[in-house]
Design a protein around this motif. Structure first.
Motif, PDB file in Angstrom:
ATOM      1  N   LYS A 116      50.666 -39.278  -1.611  1.00 44.32           N
ATOM      2  CA  LYS A 116      51.581 -38.640  -0.540  1.00 44.32           C
ATOM      3  C   LYS A 116      51.788 -37.252  -1.219  1.00 44.32           C
ATOM      4  O   LYS A 116      51.425 -35.927  -0.564  1.00 44.32           O
ATOM      5  CB  LYS A 116      52.926 -38.697  -1.180  1.00 44.32           C
ATOM      6  CG  LYS A 116      54.152 -38.083  -0.522  1.00 44.32           C
ATOM      7  CD  LYS A 116      55.331 -38.870  -0.287  1.00 44.32           C
ATOM      8  CE  LYS A 116      56.647 -38.621   0.682  1.00 44.32           C
ATOM      9  NZ  LYS A 116      57.343 -38.530   0.183  1.00 44.32           N
ATOM     10  N   PHE A 117      51.401 -37.093  -2.519  1.00 51.71           N
ATOM     11  CA  PHE A 117      51.507 -35.424  -3.310  1.00 51.71           C
ATOM     12  C   PHE A 117      50.083 -34.500  -2.847  1.00 51.71           C
ATOM     13  O   PHE A 117      50.541 -33.183  -2.078  1.00 51.71           O
ATOM     14  CB  PHE A 117      51.388 -35.312  -4.848  1.00 51.71           C
ATOM     15  CG  PHE A 117      50.834 -34.511  -5.455  1.00 51.71           C
ATOM     16  CD1 PHE A 117      51.651 -32.717  -5.523  1.00 51.71           C
ATOM     17  CD2 PHE A 117      49.762 -34.619  -5.835  1.00 51.71           C
ATOM     18  CE1 PHE A 117      50.746 -32.056  -5.825  1.00 51.71           C
ATOM     19  CE2 PHE A 117      49.495 -33.773  -7.316  1.00 51.71           C
ATOM     20  CZ  PHE A 117      49.947 -32.325  -6.645  1.00 51.71           C
ATOM     21  N   ASP A 118      49.564 -35.682  -2.861  1.00 48.75           N
ATOM     22  CA  ASP A 118      47.819 -34.571  -2.136  1.00 48.75           C
ATOM     23  C   ASP A 118      47.876 -33.972  -1.288  1.00 48.75           C
ATOM     24  O   ASP A 118      47.729 -33.481  -0.331  1.00 48.75           O
ATOM     25  CB  ASP A 118      46.675 -35.961  -2.956  1.00 48.75           C
ATOM     26  CG  ASP A 118      45.840 -35.499  -2.885  1.00 48.75           C
ATOM     27  OD1 ASP A 118      44.928 -34.139  -2.559  1.00 48.75           O
ATOM     28  OD2 ASP A 118      44.710 -35.789  -1.926  1.00 48.75           O
ATOM     29  N   LEU A 119      49.169 -34.924  -0.051  1.00 45.27           N
ATOM     30  CA  LEU A 119      48.328 -34.385   1.139  1.00 45.27           C
ATOM     31  C   LEU A 119      49.577 -33.430   1.918  1.00 45.27           C
ATOM     32  O   LEU A 119      49.467 -32.673   3.092  1.00 45.27           O
ATOM     33  CB  LEU A 119      49.369 -36.451   1.963  1.00 45.27           C
ATOM     34  CG  LEU A 119      49.791 -36.192   3.391  1.00 45.27           C
ATOM     35  CD1 LEU A 119      47.529 -35.583   4.564  1.00 45.27           C
ATOM     36  CD2 LEU A 119      50.058 -37.526   4.070  1.00 45.27           C
ATOM     37  N   HIS A 120      50.791 -33.543   0.890  1.00 48.14           N
ATOM     38  CA  HIS A 120      51.583 -32.230   0.930  1.00 48.14           C
ATOM     39  C   HIS A 120      51.245 -31.020   0.693  1.00 48.14           C
ATOM     40  O   HIS A 120      51.706 -30.245   1.237  1.00 48.14           O
ATOM     41  CB  HIS A 120      52.908 -33.474   1.087  1.00 48.14           C
ATOM     42  CG  HIS A 120      53.699 -34.241   1.997  1.00 48.14           C
ATOM     43  ND1 HIS A 120      53.097 -35.338   1.792  1.00 48.14           N
ATOM     44  CD2 HIS A 120      53.695 -33.708   2.903  1.00 48.14           C
ATOM     45  CE1 HIS A 120      53.835 -36.052   2.980  1.00 48.14           C
ATOM     46  NE2 HIS A 120      54.406 -35.364   3.594  1.00 48.14           N
ATOM     47  N   VAL A 121      50.333 -30.861  -0.460  1.00 46.94           N
ATOM     48  CA  VAL A 121      50.702 -29.669  -1.490  1.00 46.94           C
ATOM     49  C   VAL A 121      48.869 -29.130  -0.546  1.00 46.94           C
ATOM     50  O   VAL A 121      47.938 -30.129  -1.781  1.00 46.94           O
ATOM     51  CB  VAL A 121      50.862 -30.476  -2.577  1.00 46.94           C
ATOM     52  CG1 VAL A 121      50.751 -29.269  -3.637  1.00 46.94           C
ATOM     53  CG2 VAL A 121      52.570 -30.727  -2.722  1.00 46.94           C
ATOM     54  N   ASN A 122      49.077 -28.549  -0.700  1.00 48.86           N
ATOM     55  CA  ASN A 122      47.965 -27.486  -0.298  1.00 48.86           C
ATOM     56  C   ASN A 122      47.144 -26.448  -1.416  1.00 48.86           C
ATOM     57  O   ASN A 122      46.474 -25.603  -1.009  1.00 48.86           O
ATOM     58  CB  ASN A 122      47.209 -27.056   0.854  1.00 48.86           C
ATOM     59  CG  ASN A 122      47.543 -29.024   1.716  1.00 48.86           C
ATOM     60  OD1 ASN A 122      46.138 -30.180   1.257  1.00 48.86           O
ATOM     61  ND2 ASN A 122      47.963 -29.411   2.509  1.00 48.86           N
ATOM     62  N   ASP A 123      48.389 -25.552  -1.476  1.00 47.99           N
ATOM     63  CA  ASP A 123      48.400 -24.463  -2.395  1.00 47.99           C
ATOM     64  C   ASP A 123      49.608 -24.415  -3.065  1.00 47.99           C
ATOM     65  O   ASP A 123      50.436 -24.896  -3.429  1.00 47.99           O
ATOM     66  CB  ASP A 123      48.383 -23.550  -1.486  1.00 47.99           C
ATOM     67  CG  ASP A 123      49.856 -23.529  -0.441  1.00 47.99           C
ATOM     68  OD1 ASP A 123      51.111 -23.443  -1.209  1.00 47.99           O
ATOM     69  OD2 ASP A 123      49.569 -22.905   0.862  1.00 47.99           O
ATOM     70  N   LEU A 124      50.169 -23.731  -4.704  1.00 46.14           N
ATOM     71  CA  LEU A 124      50.571 -22.816  -5.478  1.00 46.14           C
ATOM     72  C   LEU A 124      52.503 -23.194  -4.627  1.00 46.14           C
ATOM     73  O   LEU A 124      53.288 -23.939  -5.101  1.00 46.14           O
ATOM     74  CB  LEU A 124      50.879 -22.241  -6.365  1.00 46.14           C
ATOM     75  CG  LEU A 124      51.872 -21.714  -7.640  1.00 46.14           C
ATOM     76  CD1 LEU A 124      51.098 -23.138  -7.617  1.00 46.14           C
ATOM     77  CD2 LEU A 124      51.024 -20.314  -8.323  1.00 46.14           C
ATOM     78  N   GLN A 125      52.360 -22.349  -3.555  1.00 49.74           N
ATOM     79  CA  GLN A 125      53.514 -22.041  -3.313  1.00 49.74           C
ATOM     80  C   GLN A 125      54.249 -23.361  -2.960  1.00 49.74           C
ATOM     81  O   GLN A 125      55.208 -23.697  -2.409  1.00 49.74           O
ATOM     82  CB  GLN A 125      53.801 -21.251  -1.840  1.00 49.74           C
ATOM     83  CG  GLN A 125      54.825 -21.539  -1.692  1.00 49.74           C
ATOM     84  CD  GLN A 125      55.758 -20.086  -2.910  1.00 49.74           C
ATOM     85  OE1 GLN A 125      55.757 -19.499  -3.465  1.00 49.74           O
ATOM     86  NE2 GLN A 125      56.924 -20.198  -2.858  1.00 49.74           N
TER      87      GLN A 125
END
Length: 231
Positions: A116-125
């Motif tokens: 789920k983290f991998d799906l929703h996080v694509n950059d530092l912000q």
């Protein structure tokens, strides 16, 4: 010995998974949790016959931790202790395949959290927002932060508790042994599922490291103290 061990196991397991009151100066639950670990380490050969029941109850409790219809909320250490105890008992399984299947099922709830983290996080912000490193974090981001870092902690604990058989006969007959170019290797039953998590784990480490860079949005803000959360 079997009857004595069973009574102690039932008492410790019931107490750790149902008792909620904490004592300010000393925490009896923590002591009982340590006793449960010691019991599994020293009497695992006796307790392993209850593995299926313990596994079923523990997995049910673990799934509740990420459910919106949560009935029993476990503290992080309670969650960790239960999973580590199952990992210790798994060391008494002689079959590589059977052990790998159970490890895979133990890891799945945490794999889902990391996916789920991998799906929703694509950059530092988006990472900063996802784990709530902001002045007023909401309940969702606070939960994300807790579950992500708790998952890493528990996965490390599980991996630490898994041991490989030292008996050559078990290694050979149990499916642990592989030979490549004349060299004998002993396979780790935790490897298949943990290898699948490599991408998510490296992604998380990359963003945690990026938070400490001079260009990090947090390094120049009043929230710089939050960087200690990802040390």
């Amino acid at each position: 010995e079997n009857a004595w061990t069973q009574r102690i196991l039932e008492h410790l397991f019931r107490t750790i998974t149902t008792e909620r009151q904490m004592v300010s100066r000393s925490n009896p639950l923590q002591k009982q949790a340590n006793c449960l670990i010691d019991l599994c380490l020293n009497y695992g050969h006796t307790i392993v016959i209850y593995f299926n029941d313990l596994f079923k109850v523990t997995q049910g409790l673990v799934r509740q931790q990420t459910s919106t219809e949560q009935q029993t909320k476990l503290a992080g250490w309670q969650w960790s202790i239960l999973v580590e105890c199952l990992a210790i008992l798994l060391n008494h399984f002689e079959s590589f395949e059977q052990k790998a299947i159970f490890i895979n099922e133990l890891v799945q709830p945490f794999a889902q959290i990391l996916s789920k983290f991998d799906l929703h996080v694509n950059d530092l912000q988006s990472f900063i927002g996802y784990i709530g490193l902001k002045p007023t974090p909401d309940a969702i981001s606070t939960s994300n932060q807790r579950l992500i870092f708790l998952s890493i902690h528990i996965l490390c604990g599980l991996l630490r508790r898994i041991t490989l058989p030292t008996d050559p006969t078990i290694c050979s007959n149990g499916g642990y042994q592989e030979t490549f170019d004349g060299i004998v290797f002993i396979r780790n039953p935790a490897a298949p599922i943990f290898i699948q998590l490599t991408h998510c784990l490296f992604k998380l480490l990359t963003y945690c490291h990026a938070l400490h860079s001079p260009d990090s949005p947090l390094s120049k803000s009043s929230l710089s103290f939050l960087l200690t959360m990802t040390d």
